[in-house]
Design an enzyme around this catalytic site. Structure first.
Site, PDB file in Angstrom:
ATOM      1  N   HIS A   1      -0.854   6.617   4.875  1.00 42.91           N
ATOM      2  CA  HIS A   1       0.666   6.384   5.216  1.00 42.91           C
ATOM      3  C   HIS A   1       1.647   7.583   4.783  1.00 42.91           C
ATOM      4  CE1 HIS A   1      -0.476   2.042   5.920  1.00 42.91           C
ATOM      5  NE2 HIS A   1      -0.894   2.334   4.759  1.00 42.91           N
TER       6      HIS A   1
ATOM      7  N   ALA B   1       0.670  -0.989  -0.125  1.00 43.94           N
ATOM      8  CA  ALA B   1       0.017   0.091  -0.073  1.00 43.94           C
ATOM      9  C   ALA B   1       0.741   1.494  -0.188  1.00 43.94           C
ATOM     10  CB  ALA B   1      -0.791  -0.032   1.307  1.00 43.94           C
TER      11      ALA B   1
ATOM     12  N   ASN C   1       2.162  -3.826   7.771  1.00 46.31           N
ATOM     13  CA  ASN C   1       3.268  -4.413   6.946  1.00 46.31           C
ATOM     14  C   ASN C   1       3.874  -3.253   6.014  1.00 46.31           C
ATOM     15  OD1 ASN C   1       2.900  -7.459   6.843  1.00 46.31           O
ATOM     16  ND2 ASN C   1       0.733  -7.119   5.790  1.00 46.31           N
TER      17      ASN C   1
END
Length: 265
Positions: free
Chosen positions: A216, A117, A186
């Site tokens: 993120h 991602a 992750n």
């Protein structure tokens, strides 16, 4: 290696279903879905035979892990030792440095990792050649319910559930955080793999009831430059702990391994 990659998928969840369906519909040139591995009976609706892990290693030349960190720990080395390549989606397992070293040393199968991602990992890998980065920070923001964990005490859970704005849930390094959030962070391990140092990446996990997108933010700096990457993804409707884009990152990696030309590597 055969002209067409024979692919097995481990895990028929939010990631595996999207990847497997695309393969079954022949949307990845040079790759075909050969079998599925899951600990639940999948029934006749599954687009390929459901087999044991051992049988999958015999049938396939590439296995896609889409079932969590535990699968990487239990089966990773065995897959590679069988001569089958392994594409790992749950990069958080690689925060175990001993496991990471064993996987990288194993063979004759080859191990690959997806970026998942987050973007910019290719640039961070290139920057490493110029010298070490002085600072690398990752801030991950998700809905509170997707971050709840069994180890959390009542006070932290209460703060998260009652939050009306962002609440810091944990801060630490990329070595520490993915262990505590095995299904949600992750990205931290992926950034650390790109940087080459688990302890160099500082991670902050934030719960925000207004986080309709999973966010993120990667910030890195060194003597040779500074870098900032920010992504905001819709969570997967079937599994809000993962972003909707993750299976498509896996499919991109599969296309590269199957030899599709004309793409950025």
């Amino acid at each position: 290696m055969s002209a067409v990659r024979k692919v097995g998928i481990v895990g028929w969840g939010a990631i595996g279903r999207v990847v497997g369906t695309a393969l079954a519909e022949h949307r990845v040139t040079g790759a075909e879905l050969t079998c599925l591995v899951d600990n639940r009976p999948l029934g006749e609706s599954a687009p390929a035979p459901q087999v044991s892990f051992d049988e999958a290693m015999e049938r396939c030349d590439l296995i896609v892990e889409a079932a969590g960190q535990g699968v990487v720990r239990e089966w990773g080395e065995r897959v590679l030792a069988s001569g089958t390549d392994l594409l790992i989606a749950s990069t958080g397992a690689l925060t175990d440095e001993e496991l990471s070293k064993r996987l990288l040393a194993a063979g004759p199968g080859r191990v690959y990792f997806t970026g998942g991602a987050v973007g910019g990992l290719d640039l961070l890998q290139a920057v490493r050649s110029l010298g070490p980065l002085d600072e690398v920070r990752l801030t991950t923001t998700k809905l509170p319910a997707t971050l709840e964990q069994p180890w959390m005490d009542a006070e932290l859970l209460s703060r998260m559930r009652a939050a009306t704005g962002p609440v810091e849930v944990m801060s630490g390094t990329a070595r520490d955080v993915p262990v505590k959030f095995p299904k949600s962070t992750n990205v931290a391990a992926s950034v650390a793999l790109a940087v080459g140092d688990l302890d160099a990446v500082r991670v902050q996990v934030v719960a925000d009831p207004g986080a309709h997108h999973t966010r993120h933010v990667v910030e890195a700096s060194g003597a040779h430059g500074s870098y900032r990457f920010e992504v905001a993804h819709l969570p997967d409707p079937g599994n809000p702990a993962t972003s909707q884009v993750v299976p498509y990152a896996v499919l991109r990696s599969l296309a590269a391994l199957a030899g599709r030309t004309g793409q950025i590597l």
